[in-house]
Design an enzyme around this catalytic site. Structure first.
Site, PDB file in Angstrom:
ATOM      1  N   LEU A   1       7.647  16.575 -41.748  1.00 37.61           N
ATOM      2  CA  LEU A   1       8.785  16.822 -40.861  1.00 37.61           C
ATOM      3  C   LEU A   1       8.645  15.949 -39.618  1.00 37.61           C
ATOM      4  O   LEU A   1       7.584  15.892 -38.998  1.00 37.61           O
ATOM      5  CB  LEU A   1       8.834  18.300 -40.453  1.00 37.61           C
ATOM      6  CG  LEU A   1      10.054  18.756 -39.649  1.00 37.61           C
ATOM      7  CD1 LEU A   1      11.338  18.529 -40.423  1.00 37.61           C
ATOM      8  CD2 LEU A   1       9.912  20.229 -39.262  1.00 37.61           C
ATOM      9  N   ASN A   2       9.730  15.274 -39.279  1.00 44.18           N
ATOM     10  CA  ASN A   2       9.766  14.443 -38.076  1.00 44.18           C
ATOM     11  C   ASN A   2      10.363  15.258 -36.938  1.00 44.18           C
ATOM     12  O   ASN A   2      11.583  15.424 -36.844  1.00 44.18           O
ATOM     13  CB  ASN A   2      10.597  13.183 -38.334  1.00 44.18           C
ATOM     14  CG  ASN A   2      10.586  12.221 -37.167  1.00 44.18           C
ATOM     15  OD1 ASN A   2      10.100  12.540 -36.081  1.00 44.18           O
ATOM     16  ND2 ASN A   2      11.123  11.027 -37.378  1.00 44.18           N
TER      17      ASN A   2
ATOM     18  N   LYS B   1      10.619  14.550 -33.928  1.00 47.24           N
ATOM     19  CA  LYS B   1      11.263  13.755 -32.879  1.00 47.24           C
ATOM     20  C   LYS B   1      12.751  13.566 -33.151  1.00 47.24           C
ATOM     21  O   LYS B   1      13.457  12.944 -32.363  1.00 47.24           O
ATOM     22  CB  LYS B   1      10.564  12.409 -32.748  1.00 47.24           C
ATOM     23  CG  LYS B   1       9.125  12.523 -32.260  1.00 47.24           C
ATOM     24  CD  LYS B   1       8.453  11.168 -32.126  1.00 47.24           C
ATOM     25  CE  LYS B   1       7.016  11.320 -31.627  1.00 47.24           C
ATOM     26  NZ  LYS B   1       6.329  10.008 -31.504  1.00 47.24           N
TER      27      LYS B   1
ATOM     28  N   ASN C   1      -2.177  22.315 -31.964  1.00 47.26           N
ATOM     29  CA  ASN C   1      -3.243  21.878 -31.064  1.00 47.26           C
ATOM     30  C   ASN C   1      -2.932  20.506 -30.484  1.00 47.26           C
ATOM     31  O   ASN C   1      -3.790  19.639 -30.373  1.00 47.26           O
ATOM     32  CB  ASN C   1      -4.614  21.905 -31.743  1.00 47.26           C
ATOM     33  CG  ASN C   1      -4.722  21.013 -32.968  1.00 47.26           C
ATOM     34  OD1 ASN C   1      -3.728  20.607 -33.559  1.00 47.26           O
ATOM     35  ND2 ASN C   1      -5.945  20.685 -33.366  1.00 47.26           N
TER      36      ASN C   1
ATOM     37  N   ARG D   1       8.145  19.238 -24.312  1.00 50.43           N
ATOM     38  CA  ARG D   1       8.926  18.003 -24.211  1.00 50.43           C
ATOM     39  C   ARG D   1       9.792  17.788 -25.445  1.00 50.43           C
ATOM     40  O   ARG D   1      10.869  17.181 -25.363  1.00 50.43           O
ATOM     41  CB  ARG D   1       7.999  16.802 -23.994  1.00 50.43           C
ATOM     42  CG  ARG D   1       7.376  16.774 -22.594  1.00 50.43           C
ATOM     43  CD  ARG D   1       6.740  15.428 -22.302  1.00 50.43           C
ATOM     44  NE  ARG D   1       5.610  15.134 -23.161  1.00 50.43           N
ATOM     45  CZ  ARG D   1       4.360  15.511 -22.903  1.00 50.43           C
ATOM     46  NH1 ARG D   1       4.086  16.220 -21.810  1.00 50.43           N
ATOM     47  NH2 ARG D   1       3.385  15.180 -23.715  1.00 50.43           N
TER      48      ARG D   1
ATOM     49  N   ALA E   1      -8.562  15.395 -25.084  1.00 52.08           N
ATOM     50  CA  ALA E   1      -9.834  15.988 -25.498  1.00 52.08           C
ATOM     51  C   ALA E   1     -10.085  15.802 -26.982  1.00 52.08           C
ATOM     52  O   ALA E   1      -9.177  15.932 -27.804  1.00 52.08           O
ATOM     53  CB  ALA E   1      -9.842  17.477 -25.165  1.00 52.08           C
TER      54      ALA E   1
ATOM     55  N   ASP F   1     -15.134  21.760 -31.888  1.00 52.83           N
ATOM     56  CA  ASP F   1     -13.918  21.872 -32.690  1.00 52.83           C
ATOM     57  C   ASP F   1     -13.912  23.169 -33.493  1.00 52.83           C
ATOM     58  O   ASP F   1     -12.923  23.916 -33.508  1.00 52.83           O
ATOM     59  CB  ASP F   1     -13.799  20.690 -33.653  1.00 52.83           C
ATOM     60  CG  ASP F   1     -13.070  19.507 -33.040  1.00 52.83           C
ATOM     61  OD1 ASP F   1     -12.290  19.710 -32.094  1.00 52.83           O
ATOM     62  OD2 ASP F   1     -13.266  18.384 -33.523  1.00 52.83           O
TER      63      ASP F   1
ATOM     64  N   GLY G   1     -33.900  27.349 -22.316  1.00 52.94           N
ATOM     65  CA  GLY G   1     -34.302  27.855 -21.014  1.00 52.94           C
ATOM     66  C   GLY G   1     -35.789  27.761 -20.765  1.00 52.94           C
ATOM     67  O   GLY G   1     -36.285  28.279 -19.760  1.00 52.94           O
TER      68      GLY G   1
END
Length: 410
Positions: free
Chosen positions: A83-84, A86, A107, A115, A149, A180, A243
């Site tokens: 699926l596009n 945009k 993600n 947007r 990231a 991840d 530690g």
């Protein structure tokens, strides 16, 4: 007709925890796909949406055949469509899927969905019961929210890399993509928690997980050292306890490789001395207490390794079991893939993948006893289920689908 009307019969069995849950999956690479993998293996109907040329993990197959293994691992038991987003028609199709979905997961970098005009606020209006899960590097608020990231960059920014490696060497990334997958598990947990809440309230939720925030608790031991040193840089300690609070706690040379040995209690240390046949040292002032062993940590490690170096990994592991010592041989990936224990438990399975041939795949590590397991189905080819989802589920005609293909909408 709704997606539920056409869902795979295998996902409608009531004793699968997420049976009947429809997940629209926009995720890519590792973090999000692992979260939706866990959902699929719990019985959810997962619809994986990719750009018309495929998501980044699929494109890695062009580098080498083995590079496509993560795609095969993390996307089994999912329906695959293209699926596009945009395009206006693409957004309209997406909204129609969301209208009948229980969960949307993505993600992308923060702000991408807004947007595009298909962020949480818009989708919540369309479907007030929708659980919207988003996984990001630094969260959807705060001064760093716009930072790009990846696993390695979060290992760097979270402090994980600063404590990984040898004291005289450079910072190192973990050999595994720990952040991840760690954040993927948290994303799964957050979404399932919200689904449980919805059974009481009937309302959807926005669920977010930050990779950096999931990494911080893993540094508990290292942070203890920072406090002990009153804020001075703790540095790297190799394979010793983060530690520097336990000894022995290291990876030691064996006659044919290496073995990890840990003493979490004094009882473990006494058992090591018994396994060595050196109970005469139980009152040695340099070894008799954990405090003494830590204060003389190099002496402790040298002493233990003088023993481990004389024996094979298998012999040392057998002794560790016989004397109740926390220990394990350092194994190769080939050895792990063939692990009889993991195969017997069903954690690993041999699978005939249509692209890679016979491979070893993991199943879900979450065991819901009494629930029926979901048999593994190959990860989808690019756009494999376009006809099923757009045609049967959304009721689009063959002519309409062909037009959408020609316009590069699907």
């Amino acid at each position: 007709m709704t997606p539920q009307d056409h869902s795979n019969d295998s996902n409608e069995i009531a004793d699968r925890p997420l049976a009947g849950v429809v997940v629209v999956d926009l995720t890519q690479v590792y973090q999000g796909p692992y979260a939706t993998f866990l959902m699929a293996k719990a019985g959810a109907q997962v619809i994986k949406i990719e750009p018309i040329h495929g998501e980044p993990t699929r494109l890695r197959a062009k580098v080498s055949g083995g590079a496509s293994l993560p795609m095969a691992m993390l996307n089994v038991n999912k329906k695959g469509i293209t699926l596009n987003l945009k395009t206006e028609q693409g957004k309209a199709l997406f909204k129609e899927l969301v209208r009948h979905a229980d969960v949307v997961v993505e993600n992308f970098a923060p702000g991408v969905m807004d947007r595009l005009g298909i962020g949480w606020d818009v989708l919540h209006e369309i479907n007030p019961r929708l659980i919207y899960g988003t996984g990001t590097g630094f969260g959807i608020t705060g001064p760093d929210k716009g930072n790009l990231a990846m696993d390695v960059t979060i290992q760097a920014s979270s402090g994980i890399m600063s404590v990984t490696g040898t004291p005289d060497g450079p910072p190192l990334r973990s050999g595994a993509s720990v952040v991840d997958f760690l954040s993927g598990v948290h994303l799964y947990a957050g979404i399932v928690t919200a689904l449980f809440e919805r059974t009481r309230t009937g309302k959807g939720r926005l669920v977010e997980v930050s990779m950096q925030e999931t990494a911080y608790p893993t540094l508990a031991s290292n942070l203890g050292l920072v406090y002990r040193q009153q804020g001075k840089p703790s540095g790297r300690v190799g394979n010793r306890h983060g530690g520097l609070a336990l000894a022995p706690y290291n990876v030691y040379e064996a006659a044919d490789g290496h073995i990890a040995v840990v003493c979490a209690t004094e009882h473990h240390w006494q058992n090591i001395l018994k396994a060595m046949g050196r109970e005469d040292l139980k009152d040695d002032p340099l070894l008799s207490t954990n405090k003494a062993r830590v204060e003389n940590i190099q002496n402790t490690d040298d002493f233990v390794e003088s023993w481990t170096r004389t024996l094979s990994r298998d012999k040392l592991f057998a002794l560790s079991k016989a004397f109740s010592i926390p220990a394990a041989p350092v194994r190769t990936l080939d050895e792990v893939m063939s692990d009889p224990h993991m195969h017997e438990r069903g954690a690993l399975e041999w699978f005939d993948d249509r692209d890679l041939g016979r491979i070893v795949l993991p199943t879900t590590p979450i065991r819901i006893h009494g629930a029926e397991q979901v048999p593994t189905v190959s990860s989808p080819l690019l756009g494999e289920h376009n006809q099923e989802i757009y045609g049967k589920w959304l009721g689009l005609s063959d002519e309409k689908l062909q037009s959408l293909r020609e316009q590069e909408v699907i």
